[in-house]
Structures are given as structure tokens and as C-alpha cells.
Design a protein around this motif. Structure first.
Motif, PDB file in Angstrom:
ATOM      1  N   GLN A 101       6.888  44.696  28.925  1.00 47.83           N
ATOM      2  CA  GLN A 101       5.436  44.838  28.851  1.00 47.83           C
ATOM      3  C   GLN A 101       4.743  43.480  28.949  1.00 47.83           C
ATOM      4  N   GLU A 102       5.277  42.486  28.274  1.00 45.96           N
ATOM      5  CA  GLU A 102       4.672  41.150  28.311  1.00 45.96           C
ATOM      6  C   GLU A 102       4.793  40.534  29.695  1.00 45.96           C
ATOM      7  N   ASN A 103       5.923  40.760  30.384  1.00 51.87           N
ATOM      8  CA  ASN A 103       6.073  40.255  31.750  1.00 51.87           C
ATOM      9  C   ASN A 103       5.012  40.840  32.677  1.00 51.87           C
ATOM     10  N   VAL A 104       4.766  42.125  32.529  1.00 55.97           N
ATOM     11  CA  VAL A 104       3.758  42.780  33.372  1.00 55.97           C
ATOM     12  C   VAL A 104       2.364  42.264  33.040  1.00 55.97           C
ATOM     13  N   GLU A 105       2.112  42.036  31.768  1.00 59.07           N
ATOM     14  CA  GLU A 105       0.795  41.535  31.350  1.00 59.07           C
ATOM     15  C   GLU A 105       0.455  40.177  31.964  1.00 59.07           C
ATOM     16  N   THR A 106       1.473  39.379  32.276  1.00 61.82           N
ATOM     17  CA  THR A 106       1.193  38.038  32.809  1.00 61.82           C
ATOM     18  C   THR A 106       0.369  38.090  34.093  1.00 61.82           C
ATOM     19  N   ALA A 107       0.492  39.188  34.858  1.00 64.98           N
ATOM     20  CA  ALA A 107      -0.280  39.304  36.099  1.00 64.98           C
ATOM     21  C   ALA A 107      -1.761  39.522  35.840  1.00 64.98           C
ATOM     22  N   LEU A 108      -2.094  39.986  34.635  1.00 68.03           N
ATOM     23  CA  LEU A 108      -3.491  40.280  34.302  1.00 68.03           C
ATOM     24  C   LEU A 108      -4.208  39.120  33.634  1.00 68.03           C
ATOM     25  N   VAL A 109      -3.456  38.180  33.104  1.00 72.18           N
ATOM     26  CA  VAL A 109      -4.064  37.066  32.369  1.00 72.18           C
ATOM     27  C   VAL A 109      -5.090  36.302  33.221  1.00 72.18           C
ATOM     28  N   PRO A 110      -4.783  35.962  34.502  1.00 74.75           N
ATOM     29  CA  PRO A 110      -5.772  35.225  35.300  1.00 74.75           C
ATOM     30  C   PRO A 110      -7.062  36.004  35.557  1.00 74.75           C
ATOM     31  N   LEU A 111      -7.036  37.324  35.372  1.00 73.29           N
ATOM     32  CA  LEU A 111      -8.217  38.143  35.638  1.00 73.29           C
ATOM     33  C   LEU A 111      -9.115  38.288  34.416  1.00 73.29           C
ATOM     34  N   GLY A 112      -8.662  37.765  33.268  1.00 76.55           N
ATOM     35  CA  GLY A 112      -9.460  37.852  32.048  1.00 76.55           C
ATOM     36  C   GLY A 112      -9.358  39.224  31.408  1.00 76.55           C
ATOM     37  N   GLY A 113     -10.297  39.542  30.545  1.00 76.53           N
ATOM     38  CA  GLY A 113     -10.290  40.840  29.857  1.00 76.53           C
ATOM     39  C   GLY A 113      -9.614  40.760  28.504  1.00 76.53           C
ATOM     40  N   LYS A 114      -9.720  41.842  27.759  1.00 75.90           N
ATOM     41  CA  LYS A 114      -9.181  41.885  26.403  1.00 75.90           C
ATOM     42  C   LYS A 114      -7.666  42.081  26.421  1.00 75.90           C
ATOM     43  N   ALA A 115      -7.014  41.522  25.410  1.00 73.19           N
ATOM     44  CA  ALA A 115      -5.565  41.646  25.298  1.00 73.19           C
ATOM     45  C   ALA A 115      -5.153  43.105  25.147  1.00 73.19           C
ATOM     46  N   SER A 116      -5.940  43.880  24.422  1.00 76.33           N
ATOM     47  CA  SER A 116      -5.608  45.290  24.224  1.00 76.33           C
ATOM     48  C   SER A 116      -5.640  46.059  25.545  1.00 76.33           C
ATOM     49  N   GLU A 117      -6.586  45.700  26.405  1.00 71.92           N
ATOM     50  CA  GLU A 117      -6.677  46.349  27.714  1.00 71.92           C
ATOM     51  C   GLU A 117      -5.500  45.953  28.596  1.00 71.92           C
ATOM     52  N   ARG A 118      -5.089  44.682  28.514  1.00 69.73           N
ATOM     53  CA  ARG A 118      -3.921  44.237  29.289  1.00 69.73           C
ATOM     54  C   ARG A 118      -2.673  44.993  28.846  1.00 69.73           C
ATOM     55  N   ARG A 119      -2.517  45.172  27.534  1.00 75.36           N
ATOM     56  CA  ARG A 119      -1.344  45.902  27.022  1.00 75.36           C
ATOM     57  C   ARG A 119      -1.338  47.347  27.504  1.00 75.36           C
ATOM     58  N   ARG A 120      -2.525  47.974  27.475  1.00 74.80           N
ATOM     59  CA  ARG A 120      -2.629  49.365  27.916  1.00 74.80           C
ATOM     60  C   ARG A 120      -2.261  49.489  29.399  1.00 74.80           C
ATOM     61  N   ARG A 121      -2.817  48.627  30.219  1.00 79.11           N
ATOM     62  CA  ARG A 121      -2.559  48.702  31.658  1.00 79.11           C
ATOM     63  C   ARG A 121      -1.102  48.390  31.978  1.00 79.11           C
ATOM     64  N   ALA A 122      -0.515  47.446  31.251  1.00 80.47           N
ATOM     65  CA  ALA A 122       0.896  47.109  31.479  1.00 80.47           C
ATOM     66  C   ALA A 122       1.788  48.293  31.129  1.00 80.47           C
ATOM     67  N   ALA A 123       1.472  48.964  30.023  1.00 81.70           N
ATOM     68  CA  ALA A 123       2.258  50.128  29.620  1.00 81.70           C
ATOM     69  C   ALA A 123       2.154  51.247  30.652  1.00 81.70           C
ATOM     70  N   GLU A 124       0.956  51.461  31.185  1.00 80.37           N
ATOM     71  CA  GLU A 124       0.760  52.488  32.211  1.00 80.37           C
ATOM     72  C   GLU A 124       1.524  52.148  33.489  1.00 80.37           C
ATOM     73  N   ALA A 125       1.504  50.871  33.865  1.00 80.65           N
ATOM     74  CA  ALA A 125       2.198  50.453  35.082  1.00 80.65           C
ATOM     75  C   ALA A 125       3.700  50.652  34.941  1.00 80.65           C
ATOM     76  N   LEU A 126       4.236  50.316  33.779  1.00 88.50           N
ATOM     77  CA  LEU A 126       5.672  50.509  33.552  1.00 88.50           C
ATOM     78  C   LEU A 126       6.027  51.988  33.529  1.00 88.50           C
ATOM     79  N   ASP A 127       5.161  52.795  32.970  1.00 91.07           N
ATOM     80  CA  ASP A 127       5.410  54.231  32.964  1.00 91.07           C
ATOM     81  C   ASP A 127       5.429  54.786  34.388  1.00 91.07           C
ATOM     82  N   SER A 128       4.577  54.245  35.255  1.00 87.75           N
ATOM     83  CA  SER A 128       4.485  54.739  36.631  1.00 87.75           C
ATOM     84  C   SER A 128       5.749  54.450  37.440  1.00 87.75           C
ATOM     85  N   VAL A 129       6.540  53.454  37.002  1.00 88.94           N
ATOM     86  CA  VAL A 129       7.795  53.157  37.704  1.00 88.94           C
ATOM     87  C   VAL A 129       9.008  53.643  36.911  1.00 88.94           C
ATOM     88  N   GLY A 130       8.751  54.515  35.940  1.00 94.56           N
ATOM     89  CA  GLY A 130       9.843  55.143  35.199  1.00 94.56           C
ATOM     90  C   GLY A 130      10.414  54.338  34.056  1.00 94.56           C
TER      91      GLY A 130
END
Length: 227
Positions: A101-130
Motif C-alpha cells: 500500500q505504501e509503495n502504491v501511495e508514493t505515486a500520489l505524493v507528488p500530486l498532493g492531497g490528504k494522506a487518508s485519500e492517498r491510502r484509500r486510493r492505493a487500497a482500491e488500486a491494489l484491490d483492482s489488481v487482485g
């Protein structure tokens, strides 16, 4: 849409000059899928680097949606890569001390936003690839195929326009290769991505609607109606 005109890349090695790309003209439509093949040292990865703004041509233009990447400042080019282009590499390039999850979140850091939102999106992305059940696992606790799925999730979590993959199945056995290609092809279709991939694997190349073959810096395009 990508439009490349007269793209040339020369490297100087000692007293000799290597022509990695020699006047390449190429168009890739939005949502298109292109596989790049050719002999080792033929310019495959160099072309992919041009498309990703990771390198600049010696001559010619590389336009993405009418913007010449070769003419952008490094700061503006970094923003384009961070927002619009996802990368997947053969070696996964995961940070070993970070969870999936933290590895995936690294792609969102340059785009800004809240940490909680980054965690949510990272979890969704990982779920989408199984990998919804592997959020807290480190790369060393996962198989090669699972690590590449994390890398794909990292590339797609920012919802890019373009996905560039350099030998994404090169370190995987045949069964894992097919699994990863299924994931990539599904993501391409579901997200309407422009998908460009370098591969040495002819079985993968035959699955693509367009094939760019590079030899001595020159590109030949073949259409595959059966793909």
C-alpha cells in the motif's frame, strides 16, 4: 495522442556515435495499444523513454496532446509524468522497506492531497489488481508476479492517460507472464489508456493490434487485425 516527427537520438561512446533512433515518425492514437520489438540495442527502450519524457531527442519532436515534451522545462516535464504517465518496469522498482500500500501511495505524493485519500486510493488500486488482501505485505513477502501487480497498481493509481511498460514480464515465468498480461490488458480496456509496451516476447507481440519493429533506429509499423 502522441505524434513523433523526425525523432533522432544519438549517443557518443568514446570516439564513436551510436544512432539509437534515426528519424522516427510515429502516431499513437488515444486509447491505442502498441507493442515495440527489436534486437537488443536497437532502440526499443530509448523510444519508450522518449514517450515517457525520461529522455530528450537529439532532434525532432515528441508531442503528447499537442505539447512537445522535448521542449518542456524539467519542472514542467516532471509534472506531466507525475499526472499523465504511468510506468511499469521489468525490475518492479518497489521500495523494499515499504508495504504494498505504501509503495502504491508514493505515486500520489507528488500530486498532493490528504494522506487518508492517498491510502484509500492505493487500497482500491491494489484491490483492482487482485491484491486487496496484501496491503500490508512487504515486497520480499510476495512473489514476482505479485510484486509486478503492485507496480501496475502504482502506475495506475494516479489515473494516468498513458501507461508505458518496459519488459513487464521479463522476470516472470510463462504462467505469471500470462497473468500479468491479462491484468495489463484488462486495465487498458477498462481505463481507456494509451498503452505502449516494449517486449522481446513474440507471443505477447502477437496479441497487440499494432507492432512497431525497431532495427538500427528505424521503425516499421505492422497492423494486426486479428488481435
Amino acid at each position: 495522442m502522441y505524434t513523433l516527427q523526425g525523432v533522432t537520438k544519438r549517443y557518443t561512446r568514446g570516439k564513436s556515435t551510436v544512432h539509437a533512433l534515426a528519424g522516427v515518425d510515429l502516431t499513437i492514437e488515444d486509447g491505442g495499444r502498441l507493442v515495440i520489438q527489436g534486437p537488443t540495442g536497437g532502440g526499443k527502450s530509448t523510444l519508450l523513454q522518449m514517450l515517457g519524457g525520461l529522455d530528450r531527442p537529439t532532434a525532432g519532436s515528441v508531442e503528447l496532446d499537442g505539447v512537445d515534451l522535448a521542449k518542456l522545462s524539467e519542472a514542467k516535464l516532471t509534472k506531466v509524468r507525475a499526472k499523465n504517465i504511468g510506468f511499469v518496469f521489468q525490475s518492479f522498482n518497489l521500495i523494499p522497506t515499504l508495504t504494498a500500500q505504501e509503495n502504491v501511495e508514493t505515486a500520489l505524493v507528488p500530486l498532493g492531497g490528504k494522506a487518508s485519500e492517498r491510502r484509500r486510493r492505493a487500497a482500491e488500486a491494489l484491490d483492482s489488481v487482485g491484491l486487496g488482501e496484501r496491503l500490508g505485505h512487504l515486497p520480499g513477502e510476495m512473489s514476482g508476479g505479485q510484486q509486478q501487480r503492485v507496480a501496475i497498481a502504482r502506475a495506475l493509481v494516479k489515473q494516468p492517460k498513458v501507461l508505458l511498460a518496459d519488459e513487464p514480464t521479463g522476470n516472470l515465468d510463462e504462467s505469471m507472464r500470462d497473468e500479468i498480461m491479462e491484468v495489463l490488458e484488462t486495465m487498458w480496456k477498462e481505463h481507456g489508456l494509451t498503452f505502449v509496451m516494449v517486449t522481446h516476447d513474440s507471443a505477447i507481440a502477437r496479441r497487440a493490434p499494432r507492432l512497431a519493429t525497431i532495427r538500427k533506429g528505424k521503425v516499421t509499423i505492422t497492423e494486426n487485425a486479428a488481435a
